[in-house]
Design a protein around this motif. Structure first.
Motif, PDB file in Angstrom:
ATOM      1  N   GLU C 153     -31.213  17.231  18.924  1.00 29.12           N
ATOM      2  CA  GLU C 153     -32.114  16.136  18.622  1.00 29.12           C
ATOM      3  C   GLU C 153     -33.043  16.501  17.479  1.00 29.12           C
ATOM      4  OE1 GLU C 153     -31.447  16.935  21.739  1.00 29.12           O
ATOM      5  OE2 GLU C 153     -31.450  15.192  23.054  1.00 29.12           O
ATOM      6  N   SER C 157     -33.120  14.833  13.916  1.00 25.62           N
ATOM      7  CA  SER C 157     -34.332  14.136  13.528  1.00 25.62           C
ATOM      8  C   SER C 157     -34.847  14.649  12.196  1.00 25.62           C
ATOM      9  CB  SER C 157     -35.384  14.314  14.608  1.00 25.62           C
ATOM     10  OG  SER C 157     -36.547  13.657  14.262  1.00 25.62           O
ATOM     11  N   SER C 234     -27.834  11.439  18.595  1.00 28.89           N
ATOM     12  CA  SER C 234     -28.823  12.295  19.235  1.00 28.89           C
ATOM     13  C   SER C 234     -29.888  11.511  19.974  1.00 28.89           C
ATOM     14  CB  SER C 234     -29.504  13.180  18.190  1.00 28.89           C
ATOM     15  OG  SER C 234     -28.555  13.940  17.533  1.00 28.89           O
TER      16      SER C 234
END
Lengths: 149, 167, 508, 163
Positions: C153, C157, C234
């Motif tokens: 994640e 990101s 994600s």
């Protein structure tokens, strides 16, 4: 973090009130002199950042708990939006300056809702900026604690 | 007590910041806003202020403070000329080093005032202080590295006044 | 209706900041409030489309161009409806799905912030405000992608954030250039100034190029697509649905078409540039999707491919307008916009399905699943509907939009474009057959014996979107609906500079 | 020339964001780009100094806002004295654009616009700074979290996602 020496602590506790007062001044006079909600909010946040540097995080945490801080943050944002909605309710349109008939210019009460919005922005910016700095400063500490345990 | 003292103090500073007497009259709005702001600050944030607030209500302490200001300026001016002399002298007669001095002051504000007075005087600079009342001073021209003697030379002249003011 | 325009931005914004005040105890209250807000938005959007009212709203009673205005026209109304529909389904889904994460109130707050930002982008009539709302929506989405705080994640990101920030900076730079050349920030007045000057000069052309790159980054068209296959899988499943379903379209396609058609004016070169971008996205997205082993990643690549269709339709329209074939142009744009809406529905449904599967099995790897048809019957049914729709099997919605695109391409004489559309549809068929083959058919692994369907709001959200998938085809079949919903939006784009006359008014 | 330098700064930032392998350096590169754009926006509002005649100086000696004649000013009763003029061209005026009335006088609002910088880009830059502050905080926190997970800032080593 235990903080710095007595000199720094004493001076910062003297000066903190003055910084907060200056921040309030910048916010309240935002429509008359340079400054405004954002600048004043940054000053307010910086006073607490100074305390954090001088006294350590735990002290500030006691003085201004994170939960209270995030509540203030949300309160500022909601207040700002509410002022806008009040413009819709009492005035012609959204964000309408429905108080603009009060006061004379170059006086403190002169711009209708603008000082009120400034106060809300100051609250929001001060709280959220301090929140950001505080949380960023705790990140590493948490991880190192985790490794030790 | 403490709150009212700080209310007055912050209000004075507010007046100096805004100066509502510009065009001959008093701008009441600014004054009222000032009272509200100072009350707000004094009531909410008083607990973090240092404890030596009684300085502001005792006339004798204020008198000693007023005396201390010219004395302090005299010493600062003297030290200024001393540093200028050392800087401009072709052989640069300096002997820098850090000395340790002892102070009898107890309260935080007093120690801070002493340390800042020493720092403000050219030629000397407070580097650190310990819990049991010792200060480390960086000195441009170390005349003595003995604790007693250095205290005599650096701190004694301020300490007397500061004691009168703060303790 | 026009008087209520700011409500689209203000209501989710206020709700987003009230939610954290509930604290830990009021989690259920927060969920209910967030759902109520989104439902309210859906009702407002339906009213906005149904009433057919168009107009501008001047904020703070400042007349344009001194003040900022919100514009509701056909395209905005269509986008508002799409945003509200997908947001409703995702919000209903997340009521149960997000129980596995801790900070649910923060999640809901960010979700509403994202919706507020997207509504703002769609409604704004001021180009700098468009940028501000775009950044609000983007920031919320960056945070939501990294919401799980796991390894993948965070990495996704960060990647998303770097590319998204670069895109935003390009857009800001371009806004500055436009302001320097035209002296105003109001989109209608910029357009008017450009018309009065008789076209673009070098600076404005550069600004247009920067806009295309910036919005292309947001829309994940192929040269700029690198972040999407990481970011979308994600995120939590409802957020993937929001991102793939509507965010890339609002921030990318809507803003791009608004800028190209209504502000700068179409030209042959921009039209073909957009067509080429769309075609590359279609083909490369489809090829990369087939090879994926991760369920959500496959769907993310498929999103790239599908966004190519939308962009292709719009670009084809731009090129055809320039040639003077207005009827064909509006047909192509109709296909593009209809595909946009369809894709919003079925791609969010697919991502919600993937969330349901992931929640039941705990994995996203295709080879670790199998035989789930018996265990997850409802998920399987809705997934089948969505897959049929995305592939383009006749009664479902995807078929109609692709059909319109193909007809437009053939009538315009670009047979090869029609051939590519059909070819990419075949690729899509392959990838979704693969999904069904691996997930629902075959042997059930030992580990997954306990997999259970999640009932309640999650199921309802999926069923809602599946019904939409089936019924969307009616939008073009039933005569009245098409005129009410799609045609105003198409007219906005084919009208081009009409936009400035509409906003400024006949006297201006 | 300043625009070229600004563009150079933008390119330096872009280079830094694209080439560097350290996450924090990438963030710094993005911020350099952001500031280059802010600088560019500020420069858009620049107004070259104009030579004023004596009467014009006299006219400008009171600020237009205080005199109640500015472009967007209302007096005590709340009525606007001057009709809001719609600037359909650049809000900054040059000397050629000035319109004289029948007495051969130039309106104070026009003079004001000729001698002051354009305030709008400054408002834009303030907003852009606030936004970039938010995104900077988010980026840095993600960097720190990533560092906690992976133990490195090097993006070549942070490669769990492939394909």
């Amino acid at each position: 973090m235990k903080g710095m020496t007595v000199i720094v602590k004493t001076i910062s506790s003297w000066v903190k009130v003055l910084i907060i007062l200056f921040g309030i001044y910048i916010i309240l006079f935002g429509h008359l002199t340079p400054g405004g909600g954002f600048a004043g909010g940054v000053i307010l946040a910086s006073s607490y950042v100074m305390l954090m540097l001088a006294f350590g995080r735990e002290f500030v945490q006691k003085d201004l708990p994170l939960s209270l801080d995030s509540k203030l943050d949300c309160l500022g944002a909601v207040a700002f939006a509410m002022i806008a909605v009040l413009g819709y309710v009492f005035g012609k349109s959204f964000f309408d300056n429905f108080l603009s008939q009060f006061g004379r210019h170059l006086r403190l009460i002169s711009s209708g809702t603008i000082p009120l919005s400034n106060i809300a922005i100051g609250l929001k910016v001060g709280a959220s900026l301090f929140l950001v700095i505080f949380i960023l400063s705790t990140f590493r500490r948490d991880s190192s604690d985790d490794k030790q345990e | 007590m403490r709150r009212s003292i700080y209310l007055v103090l912050t209000f004075i500073i507010w007046i100096l910041l805004t100066w509502p007497f510009a065009d001959g009259t008093v701008d009441l709005q600014v004054v009222v806003a000032g009272i509200i702001a100072s009350a707000f600050v004094a009531i909410i944030f008083h607990d973090i202020l240092p404890k030596e607030h009684h300085v502001f209500v005792s006339p004798i302490r204020i008198f000693w403070f007023l005396v201390y200001v010219p004395v302090f300026f005299y010493y600062v001016t003297k030290a200024n000329f001393d540093v200028v002399y050392r800087a401009l002298h072709p052989q640069m007669p300096i002997k820098p080093g850090i000395v340790k001095i002892k102070t009898n002051l107890k309260s935080d504000s007093a120690i801070t005032a002493l340390a800042n007075s020493i720092t403000l005087t050219p030629g000397t600079l407070t580097v650190d202080l310990t819990e049991d009342g010792y200060l480390y001073i960086h000195w441009i021209n170390v005349k003595s590295d003995d604790v007693e003697q250095a205290t005599c030379l650096i701190a004694q002249r301020f300490e007397w006044f500061i004691k009168k003011i703060f303790e | 209706m026009i008087g209520l325009l700011p409500a689209f931005v203000v209501i989710p914004l206020i709700a987003a900041f009230i939610l954290p005040l509930f604290g830990k105890k009021g989690k259920d209250a927060a969920t209910i409030l967030a759902n109520a807000v989104i439902l309210l938005l859906l009702v407002l959007a339906v009213v906005a489309v149904y009433s057919g009212k168009q107009g501008i709203y001047e904020i703070g009673d400042w007349s344009i161009p001194l003040g900022i205005n919100l514009v509701l026209d056909g395209l905005s109304a269509l986008m508002l409806l799409a945003i509200a529909t997908v947001a409703t389904a995702a919000m209903l889904f997340s009521a149960r799905y997000m129980e596995q994460y801790t900070a649910k109130a923060k999640y809901l707050s960010l979700f509403l912030l994202m919706v507020a930002g997207m509504n703002g982008v769609v409604l704004s009539g001021d180009i700098f405000n468009l940028f501000v709302f775009l950044e609000i929506a983007s920031l919320a989405s960056y945070a939501l992608v990294g919401f799980g705080c796991g390894h993948e994640e965070l990495e996704a990101s960060f990647k998303y954030m770097v590319l998204g920030s670069v895109g935003s900076i390009f857009i800001l730079f371009s806004v500055g250039l436009v302001y320097g050349h035209t002296g105003t920030l109001n989109m209608a007045y910029i357009s008017q100034t450009i018309q009065n000057n008789g076209g673009l000069n070098a600076g404005l052309t550069f600004a247009l190029a920067l806009f295309i790159v910036g919005f292309g980054l947001k829309a994940a068209l192929v040269p700029f697509h690198a972040w999407l296959p990481d970011a979308h899988p994600s995120a939590p499943a409802p957020i993937s649905a929001m991102l793939s379903g509507i965010l890339i379209k609002t921030l990318g396609v809507y803003a791009l078409s608004r800028v190209v058609f209504n502000i700068f004016g179409v030209s042959q070169a921009t039209g073909w540039l957009i067509i080429v971008l769309g075609l590359i996205s279609m083909i490369i997205g489809a090829f990369l999707a087939i090879g994926q082993e991760d369920l959500k990643r496959l769907m993310a690549y498929s999103s790239i491919s599908q966004i190519g269709y939308v962009v292709l339709g719009i670009g084809l329209g731009a090129a055809l307008i320039q040639k003077g074939e207005d009827k064909l142009a509006s047909l192509a744009i109709l296909g593009g916009l209809f595909h946009l809406v369809n894709h919003a529905v079925y791609k969010s449904l697919l991502f919600l399905n993937s969330g349901s599967i992931e929640m039941a099995t705990g994995t996203r790897r295709l080879e670790q699943m199998g035989g789930l048809a018996a265990k997850l019957p409802y998920t399987r049914a809705t997934c089948a509907v969505a897959s049929a729709s995305i592939v383009g099997i006749p009664p479902f919605s995807g078929f109609w939009s692709k059909l319109i695109l193909i007809i437009a391409a053939i009538l315009a004489g670009y047979y090869w474009i029609a051939a590519i559309i059909v070819f990419v549809s075949l690729c899509t068929l392959i990838m979704y057959l693969k999904v069904h083959r691996y997930v629902f058919l075959g042997q059930l692994p030992e580990k997954l014996q306990n997999a259970r369907e999640n009932k309640g709001t999650m199921l309802f959200a999926m069923a809602f979107l599946a019904c939409l998938c089936i019924l969307m085809g009616l939008l073009v079949i039933i005569p009245g609906l098409k005129e009410a919903v799609l045609d105003p939006a198409v007219k906005v784009l084919t009208g081009g500079f009409e936009y400035s006359r509409f906003v400024i008014g006949p006297g201006g | 020339m300043p625009y070229a330098l600004c563009f150079l700064l933008f390119m330096i930032g872009l280079y830094c964001a694209v080439v560097k392998k350290n996450m924090v350096k990438i963030v710094i590169g993005i911020m350099v780009m952001e500031y280059a754009v802010n600088l560019f926006l500020i420069m858009l509002g620049y107004q070259a100094p104009v030579q004023l005649t004596k009467s014009e100086k006299q006219l400008l000696s009171t600020t237009p806002i205080a005199a109640g004649q500015g472009p967007v000013v209302s007096d005590e009763t709340g009525q606007t004295e001057e009709k809001l003029s719609v600037p359909s061209v650049a809000p900054i005026l040059s000397r050629e654009d000035l319109i004289e009335d029948e007495n051969g006088q130039v309106k104070i609002s026009q003079l004001f616009r000729m001698t002051t910088v354009d305030p709008l880009p400054q408002a834009l830059v303030l907003t852009a700074i606030v936004i970039s502050l938010g995104s900077l905080a988010l980026m840095i926190s993600i960097c720190i979290r990533t560092y906690e997970k992976y133990g490195t800032f090097d993006i070549t080593e942070i490669r769990r996602l492939k394909g």
